[in-house]
Motif scaffolding. Structure first.
Motif, mmCIF file in Angstrom:
data_model
loop_
_atom_site.group_PDB
_atom_site.id
_atom_site.type_symbol
_atom_site.label_atom_id
_atom_site.label_comp_id
_atom_site.label_asym_id
_atom_site.label_seq_id
_atom_site.Cartn_x
_atom_site.Cartn_y
_atom_site.Cartn_z
ATOM 1 N N ARG A 63 0.852 -1.192 0.000
ATOM 2 C CA ARG A 63 0.000 0.000 0.000
ATOM 3 C C ARG A 63 0.884 1.237 0.000
ATOM 4 O O ARG A 63 1.904 1.271 0.682
ATOM 5 N N GLU A 64 0.469 2.212 -0.757
ATOM 6 C CA GLU A 64 1.272 3.430 -0.938
ATOM 7 C C GLU A 64 1.476 4.201 0.384
ATOM 8 O O GLU A 64 0.584 4.233 1.241
ATOM 9 N N PHE A 65 2.627 4.815 0.547
ATOM 10 C CA PHE A 65 2.884 5.693 1.687
ATOM 11 C C PHE A 65 1.957 6.905 1.628
ATOM 12 O O PHE A 65 1.399 7.231 0.583
ATOM 13 N N LYS A 66 1.798 7.577 2.777
ATOM 14 C CA LYS A 66 1.199 8.913 2.776
ATOM 15 C C LYS A 66 2.341 9.905 2.692
ATOM 16 O O LYS A 66 3.279 9.844 3.491
ATOM 17 N N TYR A 67 2.267 10.824 1.731
ATOM 18 C CA TYR A 67 3.371 11.764 1.534
ATOM 19 C C TYR A 67 3.036 13.110 2.152
ATOM 20 O O TYR A 67 2.008 13.701 1.847
ATOM 21 N N LEU A 68 3.913 13.566 3.045
ATOM 22 C CA LEU A 68 3.609 14.753 3.829
ATOM 23 C C LEU A 68 4.622 15.872 3.607
ATOM 24 O O LEU A 68 5.798 15.613 3.367
ATOM 25 N N VAL A 69 4.130 17.084 3.701
ATOM 26 C CA VAL A 69 5.000 18.257 3.745
ATOM 27 C C VAL A 69 4.531 19.095 4.916
ATOM 28 O O VAL A 69 3.327 19.291 5.098
ATOM 29 N N ALA A 70 5.456 19.562 5.753
ATOM 30 C CA ALA A 70 5.058 20.332 6.927
ATOM 31 C C ALA A 70 6.098 21.383 7.250
ATOM 32 O O ALA A 70 7.254 21.280 6.843
ATOM 33 N N ASP A 71 5.675 22.413 7.989
ATOM 34 C CA ASP A 71 6.619 23.400 8.498
ATOM 35 C C ASP A 71 7.204 22.860 9.802
ATOM 36 O O ASP A 71 6.524 22.182 10.550
ATOM 37 N N GLY A 72 8.473 23.206 10.049
ATOM 38 C CA GLY A 72 9.116 22.755 11.273
ATOM 39 C C GLY A 72 9.964 21.518 11.038
ATOM 40 O O GLY A 72 10.170 21.106 9.901
ATOM 41 N N ASP A 73 10.477 20.955 12.126
ATOM 42 C CA ASP A 73 11.235 19.713 12.017
ATOM 43 C C ASP A 73 10.823 18.792 13.163
ATOM 44 O O ASP A 73 9.728 18.946 13.705
ATOM 45 N N TRP A 74 11.710 17.886 13.582
ATOM 46 C CA TRP A 74 11.335 16.904 14.610
ATOM 47 C C TRP A 74 10.992 17.531 15.948
ATOM 48 O O TRP A 74 10.371 16.896 16.793
ATOM 49 N N ARG A 75 11.375 18.784 16.163
ATOM 50 C CA ARG A 75 11.022 19.426 17.438
ATOM 51 C C ARG A 75 9.572 19.878 17.467
ATOM 52 O O ARG A 75 9.024 20.150 18.535
ATOM 53 N N GLY A 76 8.960 19.962 16.303
ATOM 54 C CA GLY A 76 7.566 20.364 16.265
ATOM 55 C C GLY A 76 7.154 20.600 14.830
ATOM 56 O O GLY A 76 7.868 21.261 14.083
ATOM 57 N N LEU A 77 6.017 20.039 14.430
ATOM 58 C CA LEU A 77 5.547 20.204 13.060
ATOM 59 C C LEU A 77 4.227 20.956 13.059
ATOM 60 O O LEU A 77 3.419 20.808 13.968
ATOM 61 N N ALA A 78 4.032 21.789 12.030
ATOM 62 C CA ALA A 78 2.770 22.504 11.892
ATOM 63 C C ALA A 78 2.380 22.534 10.425
ATOM 64 O O ALA A 78 3.216 22.298 9.553
ATOM 65 N N ASN A 79 1.128 22.850 10.161
ATOM 66 C CA ASN A 79 0.635 23.004 8.790
ATOM 67 C C ASN A 79 0.944 21.802 7.912
ATOM 68 O O ASN A 79 1.456 21.940 6.809
ATOM 69 N N THR A 80 0.661 20.606 8.399
ATOM 70 C CA THR A 80 0.965 19.422 7.604
ATOM 71 C C THR A 80 0.055 19.340 6.385
ATOM 72 O O THR A 80 -1.157 19.466 6.495
ATOM 73 N N ARG A 81 0.668 19.213 5.213
ATOM 74 C CA ARG A 81 -0.083 19.014 3.977
ATOM 75 C C ARG A 81 0.179 17.603 3.481
ATOM 76 O O ARG A 81 1.273 17.071 3.640
ATOM 77 N N VAL A 82 -0.813 17.000 2.825
ATOM 78 C CA VAL A 82 -0.652 15.645 2.292
ATOM 79 C C VAL A 82 -0.695 15.699 0.780
ATOM 80 O O VAL A 82 -1.625 16.256 0.195
ATOM 81 N N HIS A 83 0.330 15.165 0.140
ATOM 82 C CA HIS A 83 0.322 15.028 -1.311
ATOM 83 C C HIS A 83 -0.344 13.702 -1.660
ATOM 84 O O HIS A 83 -0.044 12.670 -1.063
ATOM 85 N N THR A 84 -1.228 13.738 -2.656
ATOM 86 C CA THR A 84 -1.947 12.517 -2.992
ATOM 87 C C THR A 84 -1.090 11.537 -3.783
ATOM 88 O O THR A 84 -1.351 10.351 -3.789
ATOM 89 N N ARG A 85 -0.094 12.067 -4.484
ATOM 90 C CA ARG A 85 0.744 11.177 -5.283
ATOM 91 C C ARG A 85 2.219 11.425 -5.036
ATOM 92 O O ARG A 85 2.625 12.536 -4.720
ATOM 93 N N PHE A 86 2.999 10.366 -5.215
ATOM 94 C CA PHE A 86 4.428 10.474 -4.989
ATOM 95 C C PHE A 86 5.058 11.543 -5.876
ATOM 96 O O PHE A 86 5.891 12.316 -5.421
ATOM 97 N N ASP A 87 4.652 11.594 -7.152
ATOM 98 C CA ASP A 87 5.345 12.536 -8.054
ATOM 99 C C ASP A 87 5.085 13.998 -7.692
ATOM 100 O O ASP A 87 5.940 14.848 -7.906
ATOM 101 N N PHE A 88 3.899 14.308 -7.107
ATOM 102 C CA PHE A 88 3.651 15.682 -6.666
ATOM 103 C C PHE A 88 4.581 16.045 -5.509
ATOM 104 O O PHE A 88 5.172 17.121 -5.456
ATOM 105 N N TRP A 89 4.699 15.100 -4.574
ATOM 106 C CA TRP A 89 5.568 15.282 -3.406
ATOM 107 C C TRP A 89 7.018 15.420 -3.858
ATOM 108 O O TRP A 89 7.756 16.276 -3.394
ATOM 109 N N GLN A 90 7.389 14.588 -4.815
ATOM 110 C CA GLN A 90 8.753 14.588 -5.333
ATOM 111 C C GLN A 90 9.085 15.918 -6.014
ATOM 112 O O GLN A 90 10.159 16.477 -5.833
ATOM 113 N N GLU A 91 8.123 16.415 -6.779
ATOM 114 C CA GLU A 91 8.339 17.670 -7.491
ATOM 115 C C GLU A 91 8.492 18.825 -6.505
ATOM 116 O O GLU A 91 9.400 19.658 -6.623
ATOM 117 N N ASP A 92 7.606 18.861 -5.506
ATOM 118 C CA ASP A 92 7.664 19.864 -4.445
ATOM 119 C C ASP A 92 9.047 19.832 -3.785
ATOM 120 O O ASP A 92 9.730 20.857 -3.642
#
Lengths: 145, 135
Positions: free
Chosen positions: A101-130
């Motif tokens: 099953r495909e991963f969920k691809y995420l983009v978020a502000d921040g790092d491991w100390r705290g994440l905010a504004n998590t966005r989900v890309h529906t496809r790998f290639d969109f996430w990859q392009e970003d």
């Protein structure tokens, strides 16, 4: 975010200055329980042994009820329970296998100390392009000095 | 853009201590790659260019997954993290494009929560200061 409290090298800037690209395949949705044979469990493949003195009576009863086959063997005056290969190990409950099953691809502000504004890309290639555009931008900036 | 399948991400490999890449994508539950934000946000009015450049090269990686002690699976790769100071290449491949990162892993931990699963975590930082780019 960081359940392990692992040892890390601290980043230079505060979390707000970072952006995180991630992928998630949670155990609950992307894994299923697996047998020892499916994960090439070493105990299953080669058998294992345990010191008899370390096995209390109630555990021994559980082992017998669980259907594990073993023989008692003396090694240098110490008694061991020797379990033959080909039977499920004592940790069979922890074995997991990844579902196809495909991963969920995420983009978020921040790092491991705290994440905010998590966005989900529906496809790998969109996430990859970003991701690729972002990296390219950083590389360009460094090149300019 | 070339035609692609819906399968997306196809490979994640991490070097073992001898420098041989091992494919461990199936053992991964979670992957994070933290990079600096767009540079406009990074540079304050009173900050020097040097600080900006240091921050630009500052990346961290976190890998989480389920424990797999089979030969050349994730445990074979990470069991040498506490004992060996070696840079490892983490490579992500998808859609025929590759993102290699030279990474220094700083920890490798196991965790056994109440649900009976056995999971691990390995954080790292970019080791050589070269910005990883998709190619």
């Amino acid at each position: 975010m960081d359940p392990f409290n692992v040892r890390r090298i601290q980043p230079i800037g505060p979390a707000s200055r970072y952006k995180t690209y991630g992928a998630a395949a949670p155990i609950r949705t992307h894994f299923r329980k697996a047998t020892c044979a499916e994960v090439d469990c070493v105990d299953y493949l080669k058998g294992w042994r345990t010191k008899a003195i370390l096995v209390p009576d109630n555990v021994l009863l559980d082992i017998k009820r669980g259907g594990w086959k073993f023989v008692r063997v003396d090694f240098d005056g110490e008694e061991f329970l020797v379990f033959e290969a080909g039977q499920r190990c004592f940790r069979f409950n922890t074995h997991r296998k990844r579902l196809d099953r495909e991963f969920k691809y995420l983009v978020a502000d921040g790092d491991w100390r705290g994440l905010a504004n998590t966005r989900v890309h529906t496809r790998f290639d969109f996430w990859q392009e970003d991701f690729a555009l972002h990296q390219d931008q950083i590389k360009t900036r460094i090149g300019r000095g | 853009m070339a035609k692609t399948t819906g399968m997306g991400w196809t490979t994640l490999s991490v070097d073992d201590s001898s420098g041989t890449p091992q494919a461990i994508l199936n053992d991964i539950t979670n992957f994070q790659f933290s990079t600096p934000r767009a540079v406009q946000d990074v540079t304050g009015l009173n900050k020097s260019a040097i600080e900006r450049l240091e921050l630009l090269a500052d990346f961290s990686i976190t890998l989480n997954g389920v424990v797999n002690v089979a030969s050349n699976a994730q445990h074979d790769v990470f069991k040498t993290v506490p004992s060996t100071s070696v840079n490892r290449t983490v490579t992500i491949v998808g859609n025929g494009k590759t993102l290699p990162n030279e990474t220094l892993f700083t920890d490798y931990q196991w965790n056994r929560p109440q649900d009976g699963s056995l999971t691990w975590s390995a954080p790292g930082v970019l080791a050589d200061g070269t910005v990883p780019t998709w190619a």
